[in-house]
Design a protein around this motif. Structure first.
Motif, mmCIF file in Angstrom:
data_model
loop_
_atom_site.group_PDB
_atom_site.id
_atom_site.type_symbol
_atom_site.label_atom_id
_atom_site.label_comp_id
_atom_site.label_asym_id
_atom_site.label_seq_id
_atom_site.Cartn_x
_atom_site.Cartn_y
_atom_site.Cartn_z
ATOM 1 N N ALA A 104 11.004 -34.430 63.807
ATOM 2 C CA ALA A 104 11.930 -33.747 64.714
ATOM 3 C C ALA A 104 11.862 -32.234 64.523
ATOM 4 O O ALA A 104 11.822 -31.475 65.494
ATOM 5 C CB ALA A 104 13.355 -34.254 64.498
ATOM 6 N N VAL A 105 11.850 -31.792 63.278
ATOM 7 C CA VAL A 105 11.767 -30.350 62.993
ATOM 8 C C VAL A 105 10.437 -29.789 63.489
ATOM 9 O O VAL A 105 10.393 -28.703 64.069
ATOM 10 C CB VAL A 105 11.952 -30.071 61.485
ATOM 11 C CG1 VAL A 105 11.563 -28.653 61.134
ATOM 12 C CG2 VAL A 105 13.382 -30.338 61.074
ATOM 13 N N SER A 106 9.364 -30.529 63.286
ATOM 14 C CA SER A 106 8.053 -30.080 63.753
ATOM 15 C C SER A 106 8.030 -29.921 65.268
ATOM 16 O O SER A 106 7.493 -28.948 65.783
ATOM 17 C CB SER A 106 6.974 -31.067 63.314
ATOM 18 O OG SER A 106 6.890 -31.100 61.901
ATOM 19 N N ALA A 107 8.629 -30.864 65.980
ATOM 20 C CA ALA A 107 8.694 -30.774 67.443
ATOM 21 C C ALA A 107 9.562 -29.597 67.883
ATOM 22 O O ALA A 107 9.204 -28.870 68.814
ATOM 23 C CB ALA A 107 9.238 -32.072 68.026
ATOM 24 N N LEU A 108 10.681 -29.409 67.216
ATOM 25 C CA LEU A 108 11.566 -28.285 67.550
ATOM 26 C C LEU A 108 10.827 -26.966 67.389
ATOM 27 O O LEU A 108 10.852 -26.113 68.277
ATOM 28 C CB LEU A 108 12.808 -28.288 66.652
ATOM 29 C CG LEU A 108 13.670 -27.027 66.738
ATOM 30 C CD1 LEU A 108 14.353 -26.916 68.087
ATOM 31 C CD2 LEU A 108 14.688 -27.006 65.615
ATOM 32 N N LEU A 109 10.150 -26.788 66.259
ATOM 33 C CA LEU A 109 9.458 -25.528 66.001
ATOM 34 C C LEU A 109 8.253 -25.322 66.913
ATOM 35 O O LEU A 109 7.902 -24.183 67.218
ATOM 36 C CB LEU A 109 9.049 -25.448 64.529
ATOM 37 C CG LEU A 109 10.212 -25.352 63.549
ATOM 38 C CD1 LEU A 109 9.713 -25.390 62.112
ATOM 39 C CD2 LEU A 109 11.043 -24.092 63.794
ATOM 40 N N VAL B 266 6.131 -27.054 57.511
ATOM 41 C CA VAL B 266 7.332 -27.894 57.395
ATOM 42 C C VAL B 266 7.161 -28.910 56.267
ATOM 43 O O VAL B 266 8.035 -29.060 55.418
ATOM 44 C CB VAL B 266 7.651 -28.610 58.726
ATOM 45 C CG1 VAL B 266 8.754 -29.643 58.543
ATOM 46 C CG2 VAL B 266 8.036 -27.607 59.801
ATOM 47 N N GLN B 267 6.038 -29.588 56.247
ATOM 48 C CA GLN B 267 5.790 -30.572 55.195
ATOM 49 C C GLN B 267 5.790 -29.911 53.816
ATOM 50 O O GLN B 267 6.371 -30.441 52.868
ATOM 51 C CB GLN B 267 4.455 -31.281 55.429
ATOM 52 C CG GLN B 267 4.464 -32.210 56.621
ATOM 53 C CD GLN B 267 3.083 -32.726 56.932
ATOM 54 O OE1 GLN B 267 2.121 -31.975 57.049
ATOM 55 N NE2 GLN B 267 2.978 -34.043 57.063
ATOM 56 N N GLN B 268 5.135 -28.751 53.703
ATOM 57 C CA GLN B 268 5.055 -28.074 52.422
ATOM 58 C C GLN B 268 6.430 -27.586 51.975
ATOM 59 O O GLN B 268 6.784 -27.682 50.805
ATOM 60 C CB GLN B 268 4.075 -26.901 52.474
ATOM 61 C CG GLN B 268 3.759 -26.321 51.116
ATOM 62 C CD GLN B 268 3.127 -27.333 50.184
ATOM 63 O OE1 GLN B 268 2.116 -27.930 50.494
ATOM 64 N NE2 GLN B 268 3.732 -27.544 49.026
ATOM 65 N N ALA B 269 7.232 -27.086 52.897
ATOM 66 C CA ALA B 269 8.593 -26.646 52.559
ATOM 67 C C ALA B 269 9.414 -27.825 52.051
ATOM 68 O O ALA B 269 10.215 -27.681 51.122
ATOM 69 C CB ALA B 269 9.263 -26.006 53.774
#
Length: 72
Positions: free
Chosen positions: A59-64, A37-40
């Motif tokens: 939030a995206v990290s938690a979702l994934l 996610v961070q790299q994207a």
């Protein structure tokens, strides 16, 4: 994240975090290697303001983590 769950830090008392596992955006990377996610975020030139960017990544990290292949 508090104990693996996303939490709005602005709505939480510091005392409520005592004794719990806290992960900040800096703690997502492992041995200095950014997460996907961070790299994207970097690769796609997504950066926003310094306030919302961290929350969006967290939030995206938690979702994934909860749902690796989310749908609309």
């Amino acid at each position: 994240h508090i104990d693996g769950q996303p939490v709005r830090s602005c709505a939480m008392q510091v005392s409520d975090a005592a004794g719990k596992k806290i992960t900040t955006i800096e703690g997502l990377a492992v041995n200095g290697k950014l997460t996907k996610v961070q790299q994207a975020w970097v690769d796609k030139d997504v950066p926003q303001c310094g306030y919302c960017q961290c929350g969006m990544i967290m939030a995206v990290s938690a979702l994934l983590a909860e749902k690796p292949k989310p749908t609309d």
